[in-house]
Design a protein around this motif. Structure first.
Motif, short mmCIF file in Angstrom:
data_model
loop_
_atom_site.label_atom_id
_atom_site.label_comp_id
_atom_site.label_asym_id
_atom_site.label_seq_id
_atom_site.Cartn_x
_atom_site.Cartn_y
_atom_site.Cartn_z
N SER A 192 2.24 -30.60 -8.38
CA SER A 192 3.36 -31.49 -8.73
C SER A 192 3.65 -31.52 -10.22
N GLN A 193 2.77 -30.97 -11.04
CA GLN A 193 3.04 -30.95 -12.48
C GLN A 193 4.03 -29.84 -12.83
N THR A 194 4.42 -29.81 -14.10
CA THR A 194 5.31 -28.76 -14.60
C THR A 194 4.50 -27.77 -15.42
N LEU A 195 4.64 -26.52 -15.06
CA LEU A 195 4.00 -25.43 -15.79
C LEU A 195 4.94 -24.95 -16.89
N SER A 196 4.41 -24.80 -18.08
CA SER A 196 5.21 -24.27 -19.18
C SER A 196 4.54 -23.03 -19.75
N LEU A 197 5.27 -21.95 -19.78
CA LEU A 197 4.78 -20.68 -20.34
C LEU A 197 5.70 -20.23 -21.46
N THR A 198 5.12 -19.60 -22.44
CA THR A 198 5.88 -19.11 -23.58
C THR A 198 5.62 -17.64 -23.77
N CYS A 199 6.65 -16.92 -24.14
CA CYS A 199 6.54 -15.49 -24.43
C CYS A 199 6.99 -15.27 -25.86
N THR A 200 6.11 -14.72 -26.66
CA THR A 200 6.46 -14.43 -28.04
C THR A 200 6.96 -12.99 -28.14
N VAL A 201 8.11 -12.85 -28.72
CA VAL A 201 8.75 -11.54 -28.87
C VAL A 201 8.67 -11.13 -30.33
N GLU B 215 14.40 -22.40 -5.79
CA GLU B 215 14.95 -23.76 -5.64
C GLU B 215 15.21 -24.45 -6.97
N SER B 216 15.69 -23.71 -7.94
CA SER B 216 16.06 -24.27 -9.26
C SER B 216 14.88 -24.95 -9.96
N ARG B 217 13.69 -24.50 -9.68
CA ARG B 217 12.50 -25.08 -10.32
C ARG B 217 12.12 -24.38 -11.61
N THR B 218 12.89 -23.35 -12.01
CA THR B 218 12.45 -22.46 -13.08
C THR B 218 13.43 -22.34 -14.24
N PRO B 219 13.68 -23.40 -14.96
CA PRO B 219 14.56 -23.26 -16.13
C PRO B 219 13.93 -22.37 -17.20
N ILE B 220 14.75 -21.54 -17.79
CA ILE B 220 14.32 -20.65 -18.87
C ILE B 220 15.11 -20.99 -20.12
N ASN C 122 11.46 -19.23 -33.52
CA ASN C 122 10.12 -18.66 -33.32
C ASN C 122 10.14 -17.40 -32.48
N ASN C 123 11.34 -16.95 -32.13
CA ASN C 123 11.48 -15.71 -31.36
C ASN C 123 10.69 -15.78 -30.05
N GLN C 124 10.94 -16.83 -29.30
CA GLN C 124 10.20 -17.05 -28.07
C GLN C 124 11.13 -17.34 -26.90
N SER C 125 10.68 -16.88 -25.75
CA SER C 125 11.30 -17.25 -24.48
C SER C 125 10.33 -18.17 -23.76
N SER C 126 10.85 -19.17 -23.08
CA SER C 126 9.98 -20.11 -22.37
C SER C 126 10.41 -20.26 -20.93
N LEU C 127 9.42 -20.39 -20.07
CA LEU C 127 9.64 -20.62 -18.64
C LEU C 127 8.98 -21.93 -18.26
N GLN C 128 9.72 -22.74 -17.54
CA GLN C 128 9.13 -23.91 -16.92
C GLN C 128 9.15 -23.73 -15.41
N LEU C 129 8.10 -24.11 -14.75
CA LEU C 129 8.06 -24.13 -13.30
C LEU C 129 7.73 -25.55 -12.88
N LYS C 130 8.71 -26.21 -12.31
CA LYS C 130 8.56 -27.62 -11.99
C LYS C 130 7.91 -27.82 -10.62
N SER C 131 7.28 -28.96 -10.47
CA SER C 131 6.70 -29.34 -9.18
C SER C 131 5.86 -28.22 -8.59
#
Length: 121
Positions: free
Chosen positions: A15-24, A66-71, A77-86
């Motif tokens: 149920s938490q939100t996962l946050s990942l970051t990609c450094t380019v 299901e729209s759980r993955t806003p990017i 900082n030249n980064q892309s981020s992914l969130q995966l909700k719930s």
């Protein structure tokens, strides 16, 4: 050769939100025709396309998630981020940051090493 580096927590509770970051590296995140895409591989399954952000900042996602993955991106900082909700146990996968300069969100020329995320209480 573009070396991508994912970062984020290895363990997330359901149920938490996962946050990942990609450094380019360099100035590529806004360079023309680059797309930065998140892909995952879950145990026993094939690669799954999660979503992408273009050099223009346009975002695309996989409707099956299901729209759980806003990017998003951080140009400073030249980064892309992914969130995966719930998050759910079935979101336990290896998550990859990928990129291409081929002008398509479905192309992949560069891969990060991947980061394992486990969803467990």
């Amino acid at each position: 050769q573009v070396e991508l580096q994912e970062s984020g927590p290895g363990l997330v509770k359901p149920s938490q939100t996962l946050s990942l970051t990609c450094t380019v590296p360099g100035g590529s995140i806004t360079t023309n025709y680059y797309y930065w895409t998140w892909i995952r591989q879950c145990p026993g399954k094939s690669l799954e396309w999660i979503g992408s952000i273009s050099y223009r900042g346009n975002t695309y996602d996989n409707p099956t998630l299901e729209s759980r993955t806003p990017i998003s991106r951080d140009k400073t900082n030249n980064q892309s981020s992914l969130q995966l909700k719930s998050v759910r146990p079935e979101d336990t996968c290896v998550y990859y940051c990928t990129g291409t300069n081929g002008g398509s969100k479905y192309e992949v020329d560069y891969w990060g090493k991947g980061t394992l995320v486990t969803v467990s209480s």
